[in-house]
Design a protein around this motif. Structure first.
Motif, PDB file in Angstrom:
ATOM      1  N   GLY A 168       0.776  -1.234   0.000  1.00 18.86           N
ATOM      2  CA  GLY A 168       0.000   0.000   0.000  1.00 18.86           C
ATOM      3  C   GLY A 168       0.804   1.279   0.000  1.00 18.86           C
ATOM      4  N   ILE A 169       2.111   1.210  -0.298  1.00 20.78           N
ATOM      5  CA  ILE A 169       2.963   2.397  -0.339  1.00 20.78           C
ATOM      6  C   ILE A 169       3.116   2.834  -1.792  1.00 20.78           C
ATOM      7  CG2 ILE A 169       5.206   3.358   0.243  1.00 20.78           C
ATOM      8  CD1 ILE A 169       3.581   2.478   2.661  1.00 20.78           C
ATOM      9  N   GLU A 170       2.901   4.129  -2.046  1.00 19.48           N
ATOM     10  CA  GLU A 170       3.000   4.632  -3.420  1.00 19.48           C
ATOM     11  C   GLU A 170       4.437   4.518  -3.933  1.00 19.48           C
ATOM     12  OE1 GLU A 170       2.529   8.936  -5.479  1.00 19.48           O
ATOM     13  OE2 GLU A 170       0.740   8.219  -4.392  1.00 19.48           O
ATOM     14  N   ASP A 171       4.586   3.942  -5.111  1.00 20.46           N
ATOM     15  CA  ASP A 171       5.900   3.744  -5.724  1.00 20.46           C
ATOM     16  C   ASP A 171       6.241   4.971  -6.569  1.00 20.46           C
ATOM     17  OD1 ASP A 171       8.216   2.889  -6.904  1.00 20.46           O
ATOM     18  OD2 ASP A 171       7.396   1.043  -7.731  1.00 20.46           O
ATOM     19  N   SER A 172       7.375   5.575  -6.301  1.00 20.57           N
ATOM     20  CA  SER A 172       7.786   6.778  -7.043  1.00 20.57           C
ATOM     21  C   SER A 172       8.612   6.456  -8.284  1.00 20.57           C
ATOM     22  CB  SER A 172       8.586   7.697  -6.118  1.00 20.57           C
ATOM     23  OG  SER A 172       9.707   7.009  -5.583  1.00 20.57           O
ATOM     24  N   HIS A 173       8.903   5.173  -8.529  1.00 20.40           N
ATOM     25  CA  HIS A 173       9.772   4.782  -9.653  1.00 20.40           C
ATOM     26  C   HIS A 173       8.973   4.690 -10.957  1.00 20.40           C
ATOM     27  CE1 HIS A 173      11.771   3.468  -5.972  1.00 20.40           C
ATOM     28  NE2 HIS A 173      12.908   3.467  -6.630  1.00 20.40           N
ATOM     29  N   THR A 174       8.387   5.797 -11.342  1.00 24.34           N
ATOM     30  CA  THR A 174       7.488   5.803 -12.508  1.00 24.34           C
ATOM     31  C   THR A 174       8.204   5.468 -13.814  1.00 24.34           C
ATOM     32  OG1 THR A 174       7.852   8.192 -12.678  1.00 24.34           O
ATOM     33  CG2 THR A 174       5.901   7.466 -11.475  1.00 24.34           C
ATOM     34  N   TRP A 175       9.502   5.750 -13.888  1.00 23.15           N
ATOM     35  CA  TRP A 175      10.242   5.552 -15.124  1.00 23.15           C
ATOM     36  C   TRP A 175      10.488   4.076 -15.454  1.00 23.15           C
ATOM     37  CZ3 TRP A 175      12.110   7.123 -10.490  1.00 23.15           C
ATOM     38  CH2 TRP A 175      13.142   6.390  -9.917  1.00 23.15           C
ATOM     39  N   MET A 176      10.190   3.169 -14.488  1.00 27.98           N
ATOM     40  CA  MET A 176      10.460   1.748 -14.710  1.00 27.98           C
ATOM     41  C   MET A 176       9.293   1.066 -15.423  1.00 27.98           C
ATOM     42  SD  MET A 176      13.497   1.525 -13.709  1.00 27.98           S
ATOM     43  CE  MET A 176      13.703  -0.240 -13.944  1.00 27.98           C
ATOM     44  N   SER A 177       8.902   1.637 -16.534  1.00 34.37           N
ATOM     45  CA  SER A 177       7.833   1.107 -17.384  1.00 34.37           C
ATOM     46  C   SER A 177       7.983   1.777 -18.735  1.00 34.37           C
ATOM     47  CB  SER A 177       6.463   1.423 -16.773  1.00 34.37           C
ATOM     48  OG  SER A 177       5.458   1.459 -17.763  1.00 34.37           O
ATOM     49  N   THR A 178       7.904   1.009 -19.809  1.00 30.55           N
ATOM     50  CA  THR A 178       8.048   1.617 -21.136  1.00 30.55           C
ATOM     51  C   THR A 178       6.850   2.500 -21.474  1.00 30.55           C
ATOM     52  OG1 THR A 178       7.114  -0.383 -22.152  1.00 30.55           O
ATOM     53  CG2 THR A 178       9.520  -0.225 -22.031  1.00 30.55           C
ATOM     54  N   GLU A 179       5.670   2.133 -20.982  1.00 33.45           N
ATOM     55  CA  GLU A 179       4.495   2.981 -21.211  1.00 33.45           C
ATOM     56  C   GLU A 179       4.690   4.335 -20.545  1.00 33.45           C
ATOM     57  OE1 GLU A 179       1.341   0.658 -19.588  1.00 33.45           O
ATOM     58  OE2 GLU A 179       1.106  -0.603 -21.371  1.00 33.45           O
ATOM     59  N   ASN A 180       5.171   4.309 -19.300  1.00 35.15           N
ATOM     60  CA  ASN A 180       5.425   5.561 -18.585  1.00 35.15           C
ATOM     61  C   ASN A 180       6.564   6.341 -19.212  1.00 35.15           C
ATOM     62  OD1 ASN A 180       3.442   4.761 -16.826  1.00 35.15           O
ATOM     63  ND2 ASN A 180       4.806   4.393 -15.089  1.00 35.15           N
ATOM     64  N   ALA A 181       7.576   5.636 -19.704  1.00 36.93           N
ATOM     65  CA  ALA A 181       8.727   6.310 -20.309  1.00 36.93           C
ATOM     66  C   ALA A 181       8.295   7.183 -21.484  1.00 36.93           C
ATOM     67  CB  ALA A 181       9.753   5.277 -20.764  1.00 36.93           C
ATOM     68  N   ILE A 182       7.323   6.719 -22.265  1.00 36.55           N
ATOM     69  CA  ILE A 182       6.827   7.513 -23.391  1.00 36.55           C
ATOM     70  C   ILE A 182       6.136   8.774 -22.874  1.00 36.55           C
ATOM     71  CG2 ILE A 182       5.130   7.546 -25.263  1.00 36.55           C
ATOM     72  CD1 ILE A 182       5.862   4.615 -25.790  1.00 36.55           C
ATOM     73  N   GLN A 183       5.358   8.630 -21.799  1.00 35.40           N
ATOM     74  CA  GLN A 183       4.707   9.810 -21.223  1.00 35.40           C
ATOM     75  C   GLN A 183       5.730  10.792 -20.662  1.00 35.40           C
ATOM     76  OE1 GLN A 183       0.932   9.652 -19.240  1.00 35.40           O
ATOM     77  NE2 GLN A 183       0.922   7.416 -19.279  1.00 35.40           N
ATOM     78  N   ILE A 184       6.773  10.262 -20.008  1.00 35.71           N
ATOM     79  CA  ILE A 184       7.835  11.122 -19.470  1.00 35.71           C
ATOM     80  C   ILE A 184       8.545  11.862 -20.599  1.00 35.71           C
ATOM     81  CG2 ILE A 184      10.127  11.043 -18.383  1.00 35.71           C
ATOM     82  CD1 ILE A 184       8.993   8.778 -16.584  1.00 35.71           C
ATOM     83  N   ALA A 185       8.849  11.150 -21.675  1.00 33.59           N
ATOM     84  CA  ALA A 185       9.514  11.770 -22.825  1.00 33.59           C
ATOM     85  C   ALA A 185       8.651  12.881 -23.426  1.00 33.59           C
ATOM     86  CB  ALA A 185       9.823  10.710 -23.882  1.00 33.59           C
ATOM     87  N   ASN A 186       7.360  12.647 -23.528  1.00 33.41           N
ATOM     88  CA  ASN A 186       6.460  13.670 -24.065  1.00 33.41           C
ATOM     89  C   ASN A 186       6.379  14.891 -23.153  1.00 33.41           C
ATOM     90  OD1 ASN A 186       5.155  12.920 -26.674  1.00 33.41           O
ATOM     91  ND2 ASN A 186       4.649  11.059 -25.557  1.00 33.41           N
ATOM     92  N   SER A 187       6.396  14.667 -21.825  1.00 39.21           N
ATOM     93  CA  SER A 187       6.377  15.787 -20.877  1.00 39.21           C
ATOM     94  C   SER A 187       7.624  16.647 -21.035  1.00 39.21           C
ATOM     95  CB  SER A 187       6.278  15.260 -19.439  1.00 39.21           C
ATOM     96  OG  SER A 187       5.040  14.635 -19.210  1.00 39.21           O
ATOM     97  N   ILE A 188       8.762  15.989 -21.214  1.00 40.80           N
ATOM     98  CA  ILE A 188      10.019  16.720 -21.400  1.00 40.80           C
ATOM     99  C   ILE A 188       9.976  17.512 -22.700  1.00 40.80           C
ATOM    100  CG2 ILE A 188      12.511  16.462 -21.768  1.00 40.80           C
ATOM    101  CD1 ILE A 188      12.341  13.953 -19.942  1.00 40.80           C
ATOM    102  N   PHE A 189       9.481  16.884 -23.765  1.00 39.02           N
ATOM    103  CA  PHE A 189       9.395  17.577 -25.064  1.00 39.02           C
ATOM    104  C   PHE A 189       8.510  18.817 -24.975  1.00 39.02           C
ATOM    105  CE2 PHE A 189       6.642  18.242 -28.760  1.00 39.02           C
ATOM    106  CZ  PHE A 189       7.584  18.733 -29.656  1.00 39.02           C
ATOM    107  N   ARG A 190       7.345  18.692 -24.328  1.00 33.99           N
ATOM    108  CA  ARG A 190       6.434  19.838 -24.231  1.00 33.99           C
ATOM    109  C   ARG A 190       7.083  21.007 -23.495  1.00 33.99           C
ATOM    110  NH1 ARG A 190       2.543  15.645 -23.550  1.00 33.99           N
ATOM    111  NH2 ARG A 190       2.796  15.731 -21.274  1.00 33.99           N
ATOM    112  N   ALA A 191       7.821  20.694 -22.445  1.00 30.08           N
ATOM    113  CA  ALA A 191       8.496  21.755 -21.687  1.00 30.08           C
ATOM    114  C   ALA A 191       9.580  22.430 -22.530  1.00 30.08           C
ATOM    115  CB  ALA A 191       9.103  21.173 -20.414  1.00 30.08           C
TER     116      ALA A 191
END
Length: 410
Positions: free
Chosen positions: A253-276
């Protein structure tokens, strides 16, 4: 400790004095962290030096007074200073007496020196002078080092646009997109624990020169230092790379902060960086877009390699000391069995429960991370029969590490 540090920083110069008093006495505290943060938010270096020196000297005199009482039982019980530490301090002082108080700033040994001075009933005035000299010089060196770093930014480095990221995997994503348009630096260096890390003076200065700061979102380091960093660099744009990612909780029940450990999330992270990047440098948006597309192709290739590895008759469950693969497990329909949560040591009963679960699910792999590994990993590995395999979820080479995890799963 982080809560106490935040409280003291909010009190400005008086917080500097109190933190220095705690550090100068028997309390295991770092006044350097408070001074760096207060310098970063613009407080006067000389005033900080004075307040720090006064506080640290008072802490040393507190130790001197306790030592002068001659109660070795109090010294050992309340100050946590063992007789052998006092003996070591006395040997270090080598019969030079009160003037050796100058070295009271030495880490670990300093408290024992001030207690030893009192214990030996060294001359108080000379002890006060020598302790004050050492403490004053210590804070001058610390403060002037920070000021010197700030004034030594070369014209070349000042003209290079900078981005700061919190961890190495974010540097990987960011560098793939920015190419040669920005210089990217990382706050939490390789091998450090992002839950506990404290930035250096040079890193704080680099941060203040950054156009963007890209954070994961909810790492312990980010929660502790974000407000201080923002205050020091109000012009720096803060980007939460995980803003559009739905947070997941681990088995406990503890929230995991390691969002980058997923290829689906990695695409979202990459898009967030691009938009900025497109917002702060629209003229290069086409260049950034082309790089983003290449990065997404790489991420999709990583995903295909992982899926290929997981079709080779491997177990669908794995043990892990620190639960950093919650997103990885969800995406690939695996079961993560964490040994510890939130840095808390598991009890003997909890360890036994973990081992029983692992046996029931025929787990063969125990993933460990260097910054978290301890004796409990050996207990779980031996009890469950799982093989210990080291992984690095903070590796710069995110693409290789993701595939490696799938390869090593048995």
């Amino acid at each position: 400790m982080a809560t106490i540090t935040d409280f003291l920083i909010n009190w400005g110069y008086w917080g500097m004095l109190m933190s220095a008093f705690l550090a100068g006495s028997f309390f295991p505290f770092s006044s350097e962290v408070v001074m760096l943060a207060l310098l970063a938010v613009g407080l006067n270096p000389w005033q900080l030096i004075i307040f720090g020196t006064v506080g640290n000297v008072l802490g040393g005199l507190f130790n001197y007074g306790i030592g002068r009482m001659g109660r070795m039982d109090w010294i050992e019980h309340y100050l946590r200073v063992k007789p052998r530490q006092l003996e070591k301090a006395q040997r270090f002082m080598g019969g030079h007496g009160a003037w050796m108080g100058f070295f009271a700033f030495v880490p670990f040994l300093g408290s024992a020196i001030t207690i030893a001075l009192g214990f030996m009933r060294a001359n108080f005035i000379i002890s006060l002078i020598s302790i004050s000299m050492g403490k004053f010089i210590r804070y001058i060196v610390l403060a002037m080092s920070v000021v010197g770093l700030a004034s030594c930014v070369s014209p070349q480095s000042a003209s290079t646009r900078q981005i700061t990221v919190s961890i190495e995997p974010l540097r990987y994503f960011t560098e793939q997109i920015v190419g040669d348009r920005f210089e990217v630096s990382t706050l939490v260096p390789a091998g450090s624990n992002p839950e506990l890390y404290e930035p250096t003076a040079k890193q704080i200065i680099n941060f203040s020169n950054s156009d963007l700061f890209i954070k994961v979102g909810n790492l312990g380091f980010e929660r502790t230092w974000m407000k201080k960093l923002e205050n020091n660099a109000p012009h720096t744009i803060i980007v939460d790379a995980s803003e559009h990612i739905v947070p997941l909780k681990s088995a406990n029940g503890i929230e995991d902060s390691h969002t980058w450990m997923s290829t689906e999330n990695a695409i979202q992270i990459a898009n967030s960086i691009f938009r900025a990047l497109a917002e702060i440098d629209s003229k290069d948006s086409t260049y950034f877009r082309a790089n983003l597309n290449r990065l997404i192709d790489t991420i999709n290739n990583v995903d295909r390699n992982i899926q290929l590895q997981l079709t080779k008759g491997k177990s669908r469950a794995f043990l892990i000391y620190h639960p950093a693969l919650t997103y990885f497990a969800k995406q690939y329909h695996l079961q993560q069995i964490p040994v510890e949560e939130e840095g808390r040591e598991p009890s003997a009963a909890q360890l036994q429960q973990v081992i029983s679960t692992a046996k029931r699910l025929h787990v063969k792999t125990l993933f460990i991370q260097r910054e978290f590994a301890n004796r409990n990993t050996e207990i779980v590995a031996k009890g469950s029969g799982a093989t210990e395999i080291e992984i690095n979820t903070l590796s710069y080479h995110w693409d290789r590490e993701m595939v490696k995890i799938a390869e090593r799963l048995k």
